[in-house]
Design an enzyme around this catalytic site. Structure first.
Site, PDB file in Angstrom:
ATOM      1  N   SER A 330      -3.480  25.157  54.586  1.00  0.00           N
ATOM      2  CA  SER A 330      -3.018  24.958  53.205  1.00  0.00           C
ATOM      3  C   SER A 330      -3.924  24.045  52.384  1.00  0.00           C
ATOM      4  CB  SER A 330      -1.591  24.401  53.215  1.00  0.00           C
ATOM      5  OG  SER A 330      -0.684  25.346  53.745  1.00  0.00           O
ATOM      6  N   HIS A 375      11.837  27.990  49.626  1.00  0.00           N
ATOM      7  CA  HIS A 375      11.659  27.014  48.546  1.00  0.00           C
ATOM      8  C   HIS A 375      12.285  27.468  47.234  1.00  0.00           C
ATOM      9  CE1 HIS A 375       8.142  25.881  51.180  1.00  0.00           C
ATOM     10  NE2 HIS A 375       8.666  24.688  50.953  1.00  0.00           N
ATOM     11  N   CYS A 388       4.147  25.941  49.403  1.00  0.00           N
ATOM     12  CA  CYS A 388       4.912  27.168  49.639  1.00  0.00           C
ATOM     13  C   CYS A 388       3.978  28.334  49.937  1.00  0.00           C
ATOM     14  CB  CYS A 388       5.767  27.483  48.421  1.00  0.00           C
ATOM     15  SG  CYS A 388       6.703  29.015  48.607  1.00  0.00           S
TER      16      CYS A 388
END
Length: 615
Positions: A330, A375, A388
């Site tokens: 991420s 989320h 997310c």
């Protein structure tokens, strides 16, 4: 006319022929003497001198290496080297005596006799120089050799400078080490004219990168030897040529920050930390774990120890900061977000039709989010803040692989950073042509972009590249080439730098400032707002912007990553952290970055010279 017998005539003819031959021989002798003594007298006088004069090399000390504040990282200390001349008369007449001497010395020097014998046999065939048997010999061995010289023909004790790394394991991958030049290198034209067998040469790190500056110029001294080959005295009419010390190198590294990065890792951990100044590209700290002690190589390392270092499962010689490429996880999302903003696939307020329910359905495959409960509906800022996956799956589909890969080329994601350290590895962000080559034209799934959008799949980056990319966001779109060199000086006088600086090291990528502001704002939220994944990187009185990452690893536990810069409004430092097999970036990598930032903004001491213990 009286008649002469034919025998008398023949005798006179033979006498004249003999006289001519004798005269010719004497003429040739005289001509040769003239040639030897007059025409070539100087040459043969020099050869005669060489038969009675031994030329000894005076090894030049290498230049020192210091940190940005002038604190010593590498220097030289006096040491003794035990050598042997295998061409001494006793050994020429009796090779067995040479082996006997080496066996005897092996007990004194604590070296395997077979190793000494093999070394001498090999080097004797390749050179007429004396052979170094052991560097940095202890005083007991030196005293024994000195006291028993009569029993050890051709064995001498020479004084040489020894490369010393006073901090041991500290910054070993950055500094590198020195080792004896190899046979293969001696055949290379770059080294064959300036190096001799047994010389030390820089390997890895700064020692290798700036070898031509750090290495000095060896000197010579001329020693008269007697009929037995023993040293008699230094010749007064042949003055020694003094060695010239190598140039001193000052690095951009800050010793205290480097220490914080070294000590941030738990014992036995594997990973890397890189800290850059996003205003200049200067490397403030660069560490790789596990590390090694470069002092081992200065004195010579056994094959067994080399095998242990180079073939062990932890690979301590491997510089993970610049040589290892990992899926960024991420930590790539801010750059995918920049790609989406730059191509107008999204704006900072864009939400996607499919909220995050903990997964995203694409065709017959379900792609999960790290948050199993989902989320919900998010815009870009919260998508980065909460990391997310579902939001970025949809961003990847909307943007498309070709456009995302084109933007990543603009960021030079698949290129080396160009840092002035050897053996840097390039990363990779695949484009459609890459998949065509791998799978065949068009024979790959369009869904591959989903994994790429969250930093998984075939994408991989080195920690130094991650730090460089983080600096792009911190510096308002400037791509800076990382560098560790600050200054090179000889005898206190600055000499031209070996790498270009300033404008040649920076490229304006032309990114829209509004896009950068949106991503920076989201990265601030990651660390400083409730629900952000990077809370453990907070530093008192400093606003930190960051992004966590967890990269799936098919060979074991997930890798933990974290990138950040601070202060967010006017960044002075950018940090990339990678911890192998440690789990989540939020819990395993962010705290390490916090320790580095703490040392930068709130140092315990202004300076420190304590010797570090490594792991």
């Amino acid at each position: 006319m009286a008649y002469e017998p034919e025998s008398h005539v023949n005798a006179q003819r033979r006498e004249r022929v003999f006289t001519i031959i004798v005269a010719a021989i004497f003429g040739m002798v005289l001509l040769r003497l003239f040639s030897l003594q007059v025409l070539e007298g100087t040459r043969y006088r020099e050869l005669s001198e060489e038969n009675r004069i031994r030329v000894e090399v005076l090894t030049a000390p290498r230049g020192e290496i210091r940190d940005r504040k002038g604190r010593l990282l590498t220097d030289n200390v006096p040491s003794f080297t035990v050598t042997i001349d295998p061409y001494e008369k006793p050994y020429v007449n009796s090779p067995a005596q040479l082996d006997s001497t080496l066996v005897h010395l092996s007990r004194i020097l604590d070296v395997d006799p077979e190793v000494l014998i093999a070394k001498v046999k090999k080097e004797k065939k390749q050179s007429f120089l004396v052979i170094r048997l052991k560097r940095n010999a202890d005083l007991k061995s030196v005293a024994y050799v000195s006291e028993h010289r009569a029993e050890l023909p051709g064995v001498e004790v020479e004084a040489e400078p020894l490369r010393r790394y006073p901090y041991g394991l500290f910054a070993s991958h950055l500094l590198g080490y020195v080792g004896e030049i190899s046979d293969k290198e001696l055949e290379d034209p770059r080294f064959s004219t300036s190096y001799m067998r047994g010389d030390l040469i820089g390997r890895m790190g700064i020692e290798c990168q700036y070898e031509s500056y750090l290495r000095g110029v060896d000197g010579k001294r001329f020693v008269e030897v007697n009929a037995l080959g023993r040293k008699a005295e230094l010749l007064g009419n042949k003055h020694p040529i003094l060695p010239k010390r190598g140039a001193d190198v000052t690095l951009t590294i800050d010793l205290d920050l480097q220490r914080a990065a070294e000590e941030a890792f738990q014992p036995g951990a594997r990973g890397a930390i890189v800290a850059l100044d996003p205003r200049t590209g200067e490397v403030l700290a660069l560490t790789s774990k596990p590390n090694y002690d470069p002092n081992e190589f200065s004195t010579g390392i056994t094959q067994a120890r080399w095998d242990e270092l180079s073939q062990g499962g932890n690979y301590p010689l491997f510089n993970r900061a610049i040589q290892a490429a990992y899926p960024p996880g991420s930590t790539l999302k801010p750059f995918v977000a920049l790609a989406g903003l730059a191509m107008h696939a999204i704006s900072s307020t864009t939400t996607f039709p499919e909220p995050c329910y903990g997964y995203f359905q694409f065709g017959r495959r379900r792609f999960g989010c790290w948050e199993k409960n989902g989320h919900g509906l998010l815009a870009l800022r919260d998508a980065i803040k909460h990391s997310c996956d579902v939001y970025f799956y949809q961003l990847g589909i909307r943007s498309g692989l070709e456009r995302i890969s084109d933007f990543m080329k603009r960021l030079t994601v698949s290129d080396r950073t160009g840092i002035d350290l050897p053996q840097e590895r390039r990363g990779i962000f695949p484009d459609p042509s890459w998949y065509d080559r791998r799978y065949g034209a068009g024979r790959w799934s369009k869904g591959l972009v989903l994994n790429l959008a969250i930093g998984q799949g075939e994408v991989s980056l080195t920690p130094i590249k991650l730090a460089q990319l983080t600096s792009v966001i911190a510096s308002n779109g400037l791509l800076l080439r990382p560098h560790v060199l600050r200054q090179i000086a000889r005898d206190g006088v600055d000499i031209p730098r070996a790498v270009p600086f300033q404008d040649s090291l920076r490229t304006d990528l032309g990114l829209a400032q509004g896009d950068l502001v949106a991503v920076r704002s989201a990265m601030v939220a990651v660390v400083n707002e409730a629900g952000g994944t990077g809370g453990q990187a907070r530093v008192d009185s400093i606003t930190v912007a960051g992004k966590t990452g967890t990269a799936q690893n098919p060979h074991g536990n997930d890798h933990a990553l974290f990138i950040c810069f601070a202060p967010a409004a006017n960044p002075e430092i950018a940090v990339a952290v990678l911890v192998e097999n440690a789990g989540h970036g939020s819990s395993a990598a962010a705290p390490l970055a916090q320790k580095v930032l703490q040392a930068y903004f709130h140092p315990a001491k202004p300076e420190s010279t304590a010797v570090l213990a490594g792991n």
